[in-house]
Motif scaffolding. Structure first.
Motif, PDB file in Angstrom:
ATOM      1  N   ALA A 243       0.582  -1.561  -0.144  1.00 18.76           N
ATOM      2  CA  ALA A 243       0.146   0.249   0.271  1.00 18.76           C
ATOM      3  C   ALA A 243       0.751   1.424  -0.212  1.00 18.76           C
ATOM      4  O   ALA A 243       0.361   2.284  -0.409  1.00 18.76           O
ATOM      5  N   ARG A 244       1.946   1.190   0.875  1.00 17.66           N
ATOM      6  CA  ARG A 244       2.747   2.690   0.693  1.00 17.66           C
ATOM      7  C   ARG A 244       3.168   2.375  -0.518  1.00 17.66           C
ATOM      8  O   ARG A 244       3.779   3.495  -1.193  1.00 17.66           O
ATOM      9  N   LEU A 245       3.994   1.573  -0.973  1.00 17.77           N
ATOM     10  CA  LEU A 245       4.989   1.701  -2.588  1.00 17.77           C
ATOM     11  C   LEU A 245       3.557   1.880  -4.079  1.00 17.77           C
ATOM     12  O   LEU A 245       4.083   2.599  -5.028  1.00 17.77           O
ATOM     13  N   LEU A 246       2.322   1.756  -4.149  1.00 20.33           N
ATOM     14  CA  LEU A 246       1.464   1.812  -4.793  1.00 20.33           C
ATOM     15  C   LEU A 246       1.024   3.416  -5.000  1.00 20.33           C
ATOM     16  O   LEU A 246       1.111   3.228  -7.121  1.00 20.33           O
ATOM     17  N   PRO A 247       1.716   3.869  -4.590  1.00 24.96           N
ATOM     18  CA  PRO A 247       1.824   5.340  -5.400  1.00 24.96           C
ATOM     19  C   PRO A 247       2.506   6.222  -6.255  1.00 24.96           C
ATOM     20  O   PRO A 247       2.695   6.431  -7.031  1.00 24.96           O
ATOM     21  N   ARG A 248       3.773   4.372  -6.186  1.00 20.46           N
ATOM     22  CA  ARG A 248       4.795   5.778  -7.043  1.00 20.46           C
ATOM     23  C   ARG A 248       5.533   4.567  -7.816  1.00 20.46           C
ATOM     24  O   ARG A 248       5.981   4.511  -9.031  1.00 20.46           O
ATOM     25  N   VAL A 249       4.326   3.037  -7.553  1.00 18.27           N
ATOM     26  CA  VAL A 249       4.943   1.647  -8.666  1.00 18.27           C
ATOM     27  C   VAL A 249       4.367   1.887 -10.223  1.00 18.27           C
ATOM     28  O   VAL A 249       3.520   2.487 -10.364  1.00 18.27           O
ATOM     29  N   GLU A 250       5.320   1.231 -11.409  1.00 17.86           N
ATOM     30  CA  GLU A 250       4.987   0.633 -12.399  1.00 17.86           C
ATOM     31  C   GLU A 250       4.304  -0.240 -12.380  1.00 17.86           C
ATOM     32  O   GLU A 250       4.829  -1.341 -12.384  1.00 17.86           O
ATOM     33  N   THR A 251       2.889  -0.285 -12.830  1.00 14.59           N
ATOM     34  CA  THR A 251       1.827  -1.861 -12.556  1.00 14.59           C
ATOM     35  C   THR A 251       2.259  -2.506 -14.055  1.00 14.59           C
ATOM     36  O   THR A 251       1.567  -3.927 -13.656  1.00 14.59           O
ATOM     37  N   ARG A 252       2.802  -1.830 -14.866  1.00 15.75           N
ATOM     38  CA  ARG A 252       2.409  -3.010 -15.953  1.00 15.75           C
ATOM     39  C   ARG A 252       3.309  -4.557 -15.844  1.00 15.75           C
ATOM     40  O   ARG A 252       3.190  -5.645 -16.628  1.00 15.75           O
ATOM     41  N   ARG A 253       4.613  -4.041 -15.414  1.00 12.65           N
ATOM     42  CA  ARG A 253       5.260  -5.260 -15.330  1.00 12.65           C
ATOM     43  C   ARG A 253       4.834  -6.155 -14.863  1.00 12.65           C
ATOM     44  O   ARG A 253       4.848  -7.313 -14.606  1.00 12.65           O
ATOM     45  N   LEU A 254       4.485  -5.870 -12.976  1.00 14.61           N
ATOM     46  CA  LEU A 254       3.931  -6.603 -11.915  1.00 14.61           C
ATOM     47  C   LEU A 254       2.857  -7.562 -12.557  1.00 14.61           C
ATOM     48  O   LEU A 254       2.716  -8.651 -12.443  1.00 14.61           O
ATOM     49  N   ARG A 255       1.805  -7.393 -13.333  1.00 13.44           N
ATOM     50  CA  ARG A 255       1.043  -7.267 -14.232  1.00 13.44           C
ATOM     51  C   ARG A 255       1.628  -8.392 -15.295  1.00 13.44           C
ATOM     52  O   ARG A 255       0.957  -9.524 -14.803  1.00 13.44           O
ATOM     53  N   VAL A 256       2.311  -8.173 -15.822  1.00 16.63           N
ATOM     54  CA  VAL A 256       2.894  -9.690 -17.089  1.00 16.63           C
ATOM     55  C   VAL A 256       3.598 -10.370 -16.304  1.00 16.63           C
ATOM     56  O   VAL A 256       3.414 -11.409 -15.596  1.00 16.63           O
ATOM     57  N   LEU A 257       4.336 -10.762 -14.327  1.00 19.14           N
ATOM     58  CA  LEU A 257       4.818 -11.228 -13.715  1.00 19.14           C
ATOM     59  C   LEU A 257       3.668 -12.019 -13.441  1.00 19.14           C
ATOM     60  O   LEU A 257       3.611 -12.991 -13.306  1.00 19.14           O
ATOM     61  N   PHE A 258       2.645 -11.708 -12.732  1.00 16.96           N
ATOM     62  CA  PHE A 258       1.475 -11.887 -12.478  1.00 16.96           C
ATOM     63  C   PHE A 258       0.508 -12.817 -13.068  1.00 16.96           C
ATOM     64  O   PHE A 258       0.427 -14.360 -13.021  1.00 16.96           O
ATOM     65  N   ALA A 259       0.142 -12.817 -14.475  1.00 13.30           N
ATOM     66  CA  ALA A 259      -0.364 -13.182 -15.251  1.00 13.30           C
ATOM     67  C   ALA A 259       0.901 -14.604 -15.045  1.00 13.30           C
ATOM     68  O   ALA A 259       0.452 -15.979 -15.587  1.00 13.30           O
ATOM     69  N   ALA A 260       2.153 -14.732 -15.570  1.00 10.76           N
ATOM     70  CA  ALA A 260       2.624 -15.780 -15.762  1.00 10.76           C
ATOM     71  C   ALA A 260       3.052 -16.781 -14.581  1.00 10.76           C
ATOM     72  O   ALA A 260       2.343 -17.794 -14.643  1.00 10.76           O
ATOM     73  N   VAL A 261       2.493 -16.059 -13.104  1.00 15.13           N
ATOM     74  CA  VAL A 261       2.801 -17.345 -11.988  1.00 15.13           C
ATOM     75  C   VAL A 261       1.299 -17.525 -11.964  1.00 15.13           C
ATOM     76  O   VAL A 261       1.232 -18.828 -11.508  1.00 15.13           O
ATOM     77  N   ILE A 262      -0.086 -16.766 -11.925  1.00 15.71           N
ATOM     78  CA  ILE A 262      -1.024 -17.683 -11.873  1.00 15.71           C
ATOM     79  C   ILE A 262      -1.491 -18.941 -13.341  1.00 15.71           C
ATOM     80  O   ILE A 262      -1.905 -19.453 -12.945  1.00 15.71           O
TER      81      ILE A 262
END
Lengths: 278, 126
Positions: A243-262
């Motif tokens: 929650a502390r990181l959300l304001p700063r984070v670039e979500t696109r990279r996280l989205r791709v990583l997460f897609a691969a995991v699931i």
């Protein structure tokens, strides 16, 4: 593996899961069930109980910051929660009537589909081309903080989104997950909210959806304190960080990583469901 | 900012505080419970492969409370988990109050509907 070792491993995993779950608005139930079932050979019913605890911890742990910072839209969340809680109630009664293999297989299909949708997703947020009358009536339009100051947004296609939330509720009651993926997709793609508002609002909602199913799982003995003990502090710490990181984070990279995991987890769950390995 | 805007911001802060208090209280029960439980059973090999279900005293709120009062490790953890589950429910309940103070009858009704479904599913589940 003795209890001490299991606790340590699960606490560290919980940290990562709470972190990812709070950032993406997915809640982390999607990771906990495959992790426990495939990684530690835990019965899927104990895993579903632990996942329920994970989802509520992620939601409440991160929501304090998201609500305060103005990312989570409380009105949209409250309105859609009618659909998710009623759906969850229905899904929970279905879950107790269905055999484990079917639940596991269904879970895999949901995971695979969600992963595909995740990769396919293109734009961060749509330009609002005039709000809807329903959204205006329910006072759903809002503003969220960004680097360039407060950005206002409008909600679209409220009834379709409400229907999808009911489906999300059924899924979460059925599978013991907050089904954050359906929620994030519906808020992002159907309602056209900014992505960070979608993830934060989904995160805010999933705790309530999960709580709706908690009574049944508690009374059926799915919620084990031995599994909850590392999950609660680990996930909460991770959710605070996320929650502390959300304001700063670039979500696109996280989205791709997460897609691969699931996607990986989905393959295994479907295989186990078909082979009857649960 | 308008008067309503101030009250909305106040509502968001209040809900944020409530959520934080809920998770911290849960943590304050789970952590000591975990220490007690690990001290007694840390070197045992847990068997989660076959589903037996929790013992009856960890399935009901009243008996969980009794277990926790007698400083039983598992009971303390389970009570913390119950508090965690109660946190989103408390959030919905206090939203109803906050909307009522804003004079927003539509959202009081919406929130009470959610609370009703939650209450039905939590109390009616057997």
């Amino acid at each position: 593996m003795n209890l001490f070792e299991l606790t340590s491993v699960l606490a560290v995993s919980g940290l990562a899961i709470g972190f990812l779950g709070s950032l993406t608005g997915l809640g982390g139930g999607f990771i906990v069930v495959p992790l426990l079932v495939l990684g530690f050979g835990v019965d899927i019913r104990y895993a579903i109980g632990a996942s329920l605890v994970t989802v509520i911890a992620t939601s409440s742990g991160a929501a304090a910051a998201y609500v305060r910072d103005g990312y989570a839209n409380i009105r949209i969340a409250m309105f859609l929660e009618i659909g998710t809680t009623a759906g969850a109630l229905l899904g929970t009664s279905l879950a107790l009537a269905l055999p484990k293999q079917v639940i596991g297989g269904l879970f895999g299909i949901v995971l695979l589909h969600a992963s595909w949708m995740n990769v396919r997703r293109k734009s961060e947020s749509k330009a609002s081309e005039g709000g809807s009358a329903v959204a205006a009536y329910f006072g759903m339009d809002g503003a969220y903080p960004s680097a360039a100051g407060l950005v206002s947004y409008q909600a679209h296609r409220v009834p379709v989104c409400f229907g999808l939330m009911t489906v999300a509720g059924v899924l979460s009651g059925l599978l013991g997950i907050g089904s954050g993926i359906v929620k994030v997709l519906a808020l992002d793609q159907v309602m056209g909210l900014p992505f960070k508002v979608s993830t934060a609002t989904s995160n805010f909602m999933i705790g309530v959806t999960a709580a709706a199913g908690a009574g049944v799982y508690l009374s059926r003995g799915y919620i084990d304190p031995g599994l909850a003990m590392p999950v609660v502090p680990g996930v909460l710490a991770g959710a605070f960080l996320g929650a502390r990181l959300l304001p700063r984070v670039e979500t696109r990279r996280l989205r791709v990583l997460f897609a691969a995991v699931i996607a990986c987890a989905a393959g295994e769950m479907i295989y186990n469901g078909v082979a009857g390995k649960f | 900012m308008t008067a309503i805007g101030y009250r909305k911001a106040g509502m968001e802060r209040a809900l944020g505080r409530l959520l934080r208090a809920g998770v911290l209280a849960a943590l304050a029960l789970v952590l000591p419970g975990a220490c007690l439980y690990l001290a007694g059973h840390g070197w045992e090999r847990p068997d989660y492969h076959t589903f037996r279900g929790e013992p009856a005293e960890l399935r009901r709120i009243a008996s969980v409370l009794r277990q926790a009062m007698s400083l039983h490790g598992q009971g303390l953890i389970q009570l913390g988990v119950l508090l965690l589950i109660a946190t989103p429910v408390a959030r919905v309940a206090s939203s109803a109050y906050a909307f009522a103070r804003q004079g927003d009858r539509l959202y009081v009704a919406i929130t009470l509907a959610v609370l009703g479904v939650l209450a039905y599913s939590l109390l009616g589940s057997r």
